[in-house]
Design an enzyme around this catalytic site. Structure first.
Site, mmCIF file in Angstrom:
data_model
loop_
_atom_site.group_PDB
_atom_site.id
_atom_site.type_symbol
_atom_site.label_atom_id
_atom_site.label_comp_id
_atom_site.label_asym_id
_atom_site.label_seq_id
_atom_site.Cartn_x
_atom_site.Cartn_y
_atom_site.Cartn_z
ATOM 1 N N ARG A 137 0.813 -1.217 0.000
ATOM 2 C CA ARG A 137 0.000 0.000 0.000
ATOM 3 C C ARG A 137 0.843 1.262 0.000
ATOM 4 O O ARG A 137 0.377 2.313 -0.478
ATOM 5 C CB ARG A 137 -0.975 -0.030 1.184
ATOM 6 N N GLU A 172 1.265 -5.064 13.645
ATOM 7 C CA GLU A 172 0.051 -5.239 14.445
ATOM 8 C C GLU A 172 -0.484 -6.658 14.359
ATOM 9 O O GLU A 172 -0.965 -7.203 15.341
ATOM 10 C CB GLU A 172 -1.031 -4.230 14.005
HETATM 11 O O1 LIG Z 1 2.944 0.424 11.657
HETATM 12 P P1 LIG Z 1 2.896 -1.060 11.389
HETATM 13 O O2 LIG Z 1 2.376 -1.842 12.554
HETATM 14 O O3 LIG Z 1 4.197 -1.590 10.899
HETATM 15 O O4 LIG Z 1 1.822 -1.305 10.263
HETATM 16 C C1 LIG Z 1 1.702 -0.508 9.110
HETATM 17 C C2 LIG Z 1 1.903 -1.303 7.870
HETATM 18 O O5 LIG Z 1 0.910 -2.344 7.769
HETATM 19 C C3 LIG Z 1 0.329 -2.310 6.482
HETATM 20 O O6 LIG Z 1 1.034 -3.087 5.575
HETATM 21 P P2 LIG Z 1 0.905 -4.675 5.471
HETATM 22 O O7 LIG Z 1 2.112 -5.276 6.103
HETATM 23 O O8 LIG Z 1 -0.425 -5.119 5.993
HETATM 24 O O9 LIG Z 1 1.066 -4.952 3.941
HETATM 25 P P3 LIG Z 1 0.317 -4.484 2.594
HETATM 26 O O10 LIG Z 1 0.707 -3.041 2.364
HETATM 27 O O11 LIG Z 1 0.931 -5.390 1.584
HETATM 28 O O12 LIG Z 1 -1.159 -4.649 2.765
HETATM 29 C C4 LIG Z 1 0.394 -0.851 6.094
HETATM 30 O O13 LIG Z 1 0.296 -0.658 4.691
HETATM 31 C C5 LIG Z 1 1.723 -0.411 6.648
HETATM 32 O O14 LIG Z 1 2.794 -0.616 5.750
HETATM 33 N N1 LIG Z 2 -5.555 -1.679 11.489
HETATM 34 C C1 LIG Z 2 -4.931 -1.607 10.304
HETATM 35 N N2 LIG Z 2 -5.642 -1.296 9.183
HETATM 36 C C2 LIG Z 2 -5.012 -1.216 8.003
HETATM 37 N N3 LIG Z 2 -3.722 -1.437 7.822
HETATM 38 C C3 LIG Z 2 -2.996 -1.750 8.894
HETATM 39 N N4 LIG Z 2 -1.682 -2.009 9.037
HETATM 40 C C4 LIG Z 2 -1.446 -2.285 10.337
HETATM 41 N N5 LIG Z 2 -2.562 -2.184 11.064
HETATM 42 C C5 LIG Z 2 -3.560 -1.850 10.173
#
Ligand SMILES: O=P(O)(O)OC[C@H]1O[C@H](OP(=O)(O)OP(=O)(O)O)[C@H](O)[C@@H]1O
Ligand SMILES: Nc1ncnc2[nH]cnc12
Length: 181
Positions: A64, A101
């Protein structure tokens, strides 16, 4: 906190999805924002406006982070540096692993992606625990870059990411939206 009308509009384009991807997590779904050209463009404009001056490169984290980091880099006239999940980048990489998370993760960047001394902005959609940003900041520093700032669409403040970021020397953080609970 009082939000501007534009921020309230932005907030309305982010959907809460309870218990995804696991029970107890409220997932912030940005797909309605992406489906709104006006909202998406306003969001990118606001991230660009929040950027420090003199940015040479923007790091966006798979997946993302790419959606926001790449257009911000283009608008700033800066390089876009993809920070990817393991096994995706074809040349020599530096990697780091961390907890977030709802999972654990490894991120990698090409070893020559950031010139020594380059001023780097990290851009992502969600700042949750802060683990992803801290890991990316570590990669930037290991490559000799100067972390100039972080800009995110939203901060889940109830997870207290800024405490973690501060412990890792990441203090220049801009969030367009803040969720207190
Ligand atoms: O602050 P944090 O606890 O590290 O979480 C934030 C990250 O989590 C999500 O990515 P995700 O790993 O879900 O991957 P994606 O972008 O491929 O959906 C979001 O896009 C951030 O990069
Ligand atoms: N609650 C949440 N929603 C969307 N993206 C996330 N990445 C980590 N925590 C998330």
């Amino acid at each position: 906190m009082t939000e501007t009308l534009a921020n309230a509009d932005l907030r309305a384009l982010i959907a809460d999805v309870p218990d995804h991807p696991k029970p107890g997590v409220v997932f912030k779904d940005i797909t309605p924002l992406l489906a709104s050209p006006r909202g998406y463009a306003a969001c990118v404009d606001a991230l660009v406006a929040a950027a420090p001056s003199g940015i040479d490169a923007v790091c966006g984290m798979e997946a993302r982070g790419f959606l926001f980091g790449a257009p911000v880099a283009l608008a700033l006239g800066a390089a876009f540096v993809p920070v990817r999940k393991p096994g995706k980048l074809p040349r020599a990489v530096v990697e780091t692993s961390f907890e977030l998370e709802y999972s654990s993760e490894t991120l990698a960047v090409h070893a020559d992606a950031i010139a020594p001394g380059a001023r780097v902005l990290i851009v992502d959609d969600v700042l949750a625990t802060g683990g992803t940003v801290v890991a990316t900041a570590e990669l930037v520093r290991r490559l000799g870059g100067e972390l100039a700032g972080v800009a995110v669409v939203m901060e889940l403040a109830f997870l207290q990411p800024r405490a973690l970021l501060s412990r890792h020397g990441v203090d220049d953080v801009a969030a367009l939206l803040t969720y207190e609970d």
